[in-house]
Design a protein around this motif. Sequence first.
Motif, PDB file in Angstrom:
ATOM      1  N   ASN A   3      32.826  26.750  28.668  1.00 52.67           N
ATOM      2  CA  ASN A   3      33.515  25.499  28.356  1.00 52.67           C
ATOM      3  C   ASN A   3      34.425  25.728  27.165  1.00 52.67           C
ATOM      4  O   ASN A   3      34.002  26.314  26.167  1.00 52.67           O
ATOM      5  CB  ASN A   3      32.527  24.396  28.010  1.00 52.67           C
ATOM      6  CG  ASN A   3      31.867  23.801  29.222  1.00 52.67           C
ATOM      7  OD1 ASN A   3      32.221  24.103  30.346  1.00 52.67           O
ATOM      8  ND2 ASN A   3      30.893  22.944  28.987  1.00 52.67           N
ATOM      9  N   SER A  16      37.523  18.849  27.603  1.00 57.24           N
ATOM     10  CA  SER A  16      37.035  20.185  27.921  1.00 57.24           C
ATOM     11  C   SER A  16      37.490  20.643  29.295  1.00 57.24           C
ATOM     12  O   SER A  16      37.715  19.833  30.198  1.00 57.24           O
ATOM     13  CB  SER A  16      35.507  20.244  27.828  1.00 57.24           C
ATOM     14  OG  SER A  16      34.926  19.411  28.793  1.00 57.24           O
ATOM     15  N   VAL A  17      37.663  21.943  29.410  1.00 65.64           N
ATOM     16  CA  VAL A  17      37.935  22.607  30.679  1.00 65.64           C
ATOM     17  C   VAL A  17      36.987  23.799  30.778  1.00 65.64           C
ATOM     18  O   VAL A  17      36.407  24.230  29.787  1.00 65.64           O
ATOM     19  CB  VAL A  17      39.405  23.079  30.815  1.00 65.64           C
ATOM     20  CG1 VAL A  17      40.351  21.894  30.875  1.00 65.64           C
ATOM     21  CG2 VAL A  17      39.793  24.019  29.711  1.00 65.64           C
ATOM     22  N   GLN A  18      36.848  24.328  31.985  1.00 69.46           N
ATOM     23  CA  GLN A  18      35.930  25.442  32.207  1.00 69.46           C
ATOM     24  C   GLN A  18      36.675  26.666  32.706  1.00 69.46           C
ATOM     25  O   GLN A  18      37.683  26.566  33.408  1.00 69.46           O
ATOM     26  CB  GLN A  18      34.865  25.066  33.238  1.00 69.46           C
ATOM     27  CG  GLN A  18      33.951  23.965  32.789  1.00 69.46           C
ATOM     28  CD  GLN A  18      32.949  23.593  33.869  1.00 69.46           C
ATOM     29  OE1 GLN A  18      33.219  23.738  35.050  1.00 69.46           O
ATOM     30  NE2 GLN A  18      31.794  23.108  33.450  1.00 69.46           N
ATOM     31  N   CYS A  48      41.085  23.039  35.027  1.00 68.88           N
ATOM     32  CA  CYS A  48      39.683  23.429  34.997  1.00 68.88           C
ATOM     33  C   CYS A  48      39.364  24.298  36.208  1.00 68.88           C
ATOM     34  O   CYS A  48      39.759  23.978  37.325  1.00 68.88           O
ATOM     35  CB  CYS A  48      38.823  22.171  35.007  1.00 68.88           C
ATOM     36  SG  CYS A  48      37.086  22.477  34.747  1.00 68.88           S
ATOM     37  N   LYS A  54      40.558  18.715  38.086  1.00 68.04           N
ATOM     38  CA  LYS A  54      40.648  18.263  36.697  1.00 68.04           C
ATOM     39  C   LYS A  54      41.772  18.993  35.964  1.00 68.04           C
ATOM     40  O   LYS A  54      41.823  20.214  35.942  1.00 68.04           O
ATOM     41  CB  LYS A  54      39.317  18.534  35.987  1.00 68.04           C
ATOM     42  CG  LYS A  54      39.278  18.066  34.545  1.00 68.04           C
ATOM     43  CD  LYS A  54      37.915  18.324  33.934  1.00 68.04           C
ATOM     44  CE  LYS A  54      37.851  17.883  32.509  1.00 68.04           C
ATOM     45  NZ  LYS A  54      36.527  18.123  31.932  1.00 68.04           N
TER      46      LYS A  54
END
Length: 90
Positions: A3, A16-18, A48, A54
């Motif tokens: 993250n 947040s992005v992953q 993401c 996302k």
Amino acid sequence: MFNIDLTVKNTPFPLSVQRKSAEDADAVYQLVLTAMRSGTPDIIELKCEGKTEKKIAVRASEVSGVQVIQKEGTAAGGGRPPGFFALSAE
């Protein structure tokens, strides 16, 4: 899974992005860090990898912090990473 959390000025929660790999997460971290240092109001756009639908866009001048956290399975204690303050009603 990693993250990447962005703290934005005057916003009570992080964005947040992953990313799937440590190298990709570090690349995003460096991108955000470089944009923060530039001091210009450029827009940072991130997608993401965990949730492909996302997307986020934020002005670099509004980002006040960035952190990378490795997400491991299910987290006990609410799933929030250390470093951000959170209130919980008990």
